[in-house]
Design a protein around this motif. Structure first.
Motif, mmCIF file in Angstrom:
data_model
loop_
_atom_site.group_PDB
_atom_site.id
_atom_site.type_symbol
_atom_site.label_atom_id
_atom_site.label_comp_id
_atom_site.label_asym_id
_atom_site.label_seq_id
_atom_site.Cartn_x
_atom_site.Cartn_y
_atom_site.Cartn_z
ATOM 1 N N SER A 82 -70.275 -10.540 -33.064
ATOM 2 C CA SER A 82 -69.748 -10.413 -34.432
ATOM 3 C C SER A 82 -68.416 -11.137 -34.571
ATOM 4 N N GLY A 83 -67.889 -11.618 -33.461
ATOM 5 C CA GLY A 83 -66.623 -12.366 -33.490
ATOM 6 C C GLY A 83 -65.436 -11.509 -33.107
ATOM 7 N N LYS A 84 -65.690 -10.261 -32.713
ATOM 8 C CA LYS A 84 -64.565 -9.347 -32.491
ATOM 9 C C LYS A 84 -63.677 -9.735 -31.313
ATOM 10 N N THR A 85 -64.250 -10.318 -30.273
ATOM 11 C CA THR A 85 -63.418 -10.684 -29.122
ATOM 12 C C THR A 85 -62.428 -11.793 -29.482
ATOM 13 N N THR A 86 -62.930 -12.859 -30.074
ATOM 14 C CA THR A 86 -62.060 -13.981 -30.456
ATOM 15 C C THR A 86 -60.973 -13.513 -31.404
ATOM 16 N N PHE A 115 -64.278 -3.064 -38.802
ATOM 17 C CA PHE A 115 -65.645 -3.104 -38.265
ATOM 18 C C PHE A 115 -66.213 -4.466 -38.625
ATOM 19 N N MET A 116 -66.541 -5.246 -37.596
ATOM 20 C CA MET A 116 -67.025 -6.600 -37.842
ATOM 21 C C MET A 116 -68.534 -6.685 -37.656
ATOM 22 N N MET A 117 -69.151 -7.481 -38.502
ATOM 23 C CA MET A 117 -70.596 -7.684 -38.345
ATOM 24 C C MET A 117 -70.954 -9.115 -38.736
ATOM 25 N N ALA A 118 -72.197 -9.488 -38.434
ATOM 26 C CA ALA A 118 -72.728 -10.807 -38.810
ATOM 27 C C ALA A 118 -74.237 -10.716 -38.623
ATOM 28 N N SER A 119 -74.969 -11.657 -39.217
ATOM 29 C CA SER A 119 -76.431 -11.606 -39.098
ATOM 30 C C SER A 119 -76.835 -11.799 -37.634
ATOM 31 N N ILE A 120 -77.988 -11.285 -37.251
ATOM 32 C CA ILE A 120 -78.456 -11.390 -35.859
ATOM 33 C C ILE A 120 -78.633 -12.860 -35.462
ATOM 34 N N LYS A 121 -79.133 -13.682 -36.379
ATOM 35 C CA LYS A 121 -79.345 -15.125 -36.075
ATOM 36 C C LYS A 121 -78.011 -15.785 -35.737
ATOM 37 N N HIS A 149 -70.486 -16.003 -42.614
ATOM 38 C CA HIS A 149 -70.125 -17.303 -43.215
ATOM 39 C C HIS A 149 -68.619 -17.549 -43.210
ATOM 40 N N LEU A 150 -67.900 -16.837 -42.360
ATOM 41 C CA LEU A 150 -66.437 -17.002 -42.350
ATOM 42 C C LEU A 150 -65.981 -17.664 -41.056
ATOM 43 N N ASP A 151 -64.946 -18.512 -41.162
ATOM 44 C CA ASP A 151 -64.401 -19.066 -39.919
ATOM 45 C C ASP A 151 -63.335 -18.118 -39.375
ATOM 46 N N ILE A 152 -63.060 -18.278 -38.082
ATOM 47 C CA ILE A 152 -62.151 -17.377 -37.363
ATOM 48 C C ILE A 152 -60.779 -17.264 -38.041
ATOM 49 N N GLU A 153 -60.244 -18.426 -38.435
ATOM 50 C CA GLU A 153 -58.894 -18.424 -39.005
ATOM 51 C C GLU A 153 -58.827 -17.575 -40.274
ATOM 52 N N VAL A 172 -60.702 -15.058 -41.038
ATOM 53 C CA VAL A 172 -60.824 -13.635 -40.687
ATOM 54 C C VAL A 172 -59.490 -13.098 -40.159
ATOM 55 N N VAL A 173 -58.875 -13.855 -39.247
ATOM 56 C CA VAL A 173 -57.607 -13.383 -38.652
ATOM 57 C C VAL A 173 -56.521 -13.300 -39.729
ATOM 58 N N ASN A 174 -56.461 -14.302 -40.620
ATOM 59 C CA ASN A 174 -55.451 -14.264 -41.692
ATOM 60 C C ASN A 174 -55.635 -13.045 -42.574
ATOM 61 N N LYS A 175 -56.877 -12.777 -42.904
ATOM 62 C CA LYS A 175 -57.196 -11.628 -43.775
ATOM 63 C C LYS A 175 -56.752 -10.323 -43.095
ATOM 64 N N MET A 176 -57.081 -10.206 -41.820
ATOM 65 C CA MET A 176 -56.719 -8.980 -41.082
ATOM 66 C C MET A 176 -55.199 -8.821 -41.001
ATOM 67 N N ALA A 177 -54.524 -9.936 -40.695
ATOM 68 C CA ALA A 177 -53.059 -9.877 -40.563
ATOM 69 C C ALA A 177 -52.426 -9.449 -41.893
#
Ligand code: DC
Length: 240
Positions: free
Chosen positions: A34-38, A164-170, A223-227, A229-234
């Motif tokens: 789901s991208g949680k580690t990165t 809580f992070m999620m993403a499609s299985i594909k 459909h989101l890039d890492i940056e 997501v991190v900006n939103k969380m911060a």
């Protein structure tokens, strides 16, 4: 499990030197891929917080189960292993490393076999009980980002900010497949099958199943890039 000195002295020293304006404990839960580690690593770096990968602890137990030839269905054998195991994180030049009984096992805990074994042993009460105390102790000083499956629900129900992070299985399978690189022992389809099995194990087990805490902020990263997501969380953390 030895709870004392779970961080080696060098690590503790580094953490103690860190200064943080807000002493928050942040939890990030979600399924594999789901991208949680990165995101957790980047967020912890940005906030100057410590980063704790709780999945690595379950992988550590799985690694020992596997290498000692223990049948995970034999509760007493697993209990004995849990009583004796001594897991520690240490920050080294090559990043956060996991030590089991003094041995660096970080490079051996990411194989498909250990992933599946981690999912199996993580459903066992003795394993969850053993790691619960250790994780709580690691979170005592706050200023930390904890990633896992039950951080916001069971381990830190009073966390300051929960995601809580999620993403499609594909998308999740594709990310994991790319991460494994050209030498991967599995095809994309096999990665997806394994992921679906682990999702089912992790979400349907009786104790501490994977699910969002009622007060968790849910983020679909398909459909989101890492940056982004991190900006939103911060921003959300800053606003607290
Ligand atoms: O995040 P990961 O893929 O490294 O986790 C490996 C396994 O450990 C996962 O299938 C479920 C389990 N786990 C858990 O039950 N609770 C956690 N807090 C973290 C991981």
């Amino acid at each position: 499990m030895g709870l004392n000195n779970f961080f080696c002295s060098r690590t503790t020293q580094v953490f103690e030197e860190r200064v943080s304006m807000k002493k928050f404990l942040i939890t990030i839960d979600g399924p594999a891929g789901s991208g949680k580690t990165t995101v957790s690593k980047l967020l912890a770096k940005r906030l100057n917080y410590k980063y704790i990968d709780t999945g690595a602890l379950y992988r550590g137990v799985a690694f020992e189960t596997f290498s000692q030839g223990i049948d995970p269905e034999l509760e007493t054998d697993l209990e004995t292993l849990c009583d004796r195991i001594d897991l520690k994180f240490e920050i080294t030049e090559s990043g956060l490393r996991l030590f089991s009984n003094g041995k660096d096992i970080s490079d051996q805990i990411r194989t498909p076999e250990i992933s599946m074994m981690a999912s199996r042993v993580s459903a066992k009460p003795c394993v969850r009980g053993c790691l619960l105390g250790l994780q709580k102790k690691m979170g005592q000083e706050k200023c930390a980002v904890f990633e896992g499956r039950d951080m916001g629900t069971v381990v830190f129900p009073d966390a300051d900010v929960k995601f809580f992070m999620m993403a499609s299985i594909k998308e999740r399978a594709l990310r994991r497949f790319r991460e494994m690189g050209p030498d991967s022992s599995q095809t994309l389809e096999e990665v997806e099958q394994d992921m679906m099995k682990r999702d089912a194990n992790d979400s349907n087990r009786d104790i501490a199943p994977l699910k969002p805490a009622p007060d968790a902020i849910k983020i679909d990263t398909t459909h989101l890039d890492i940056e982004t997501v991190v900006n939103k969380m911060a921003q959300l953390i800053e606003a607290k």
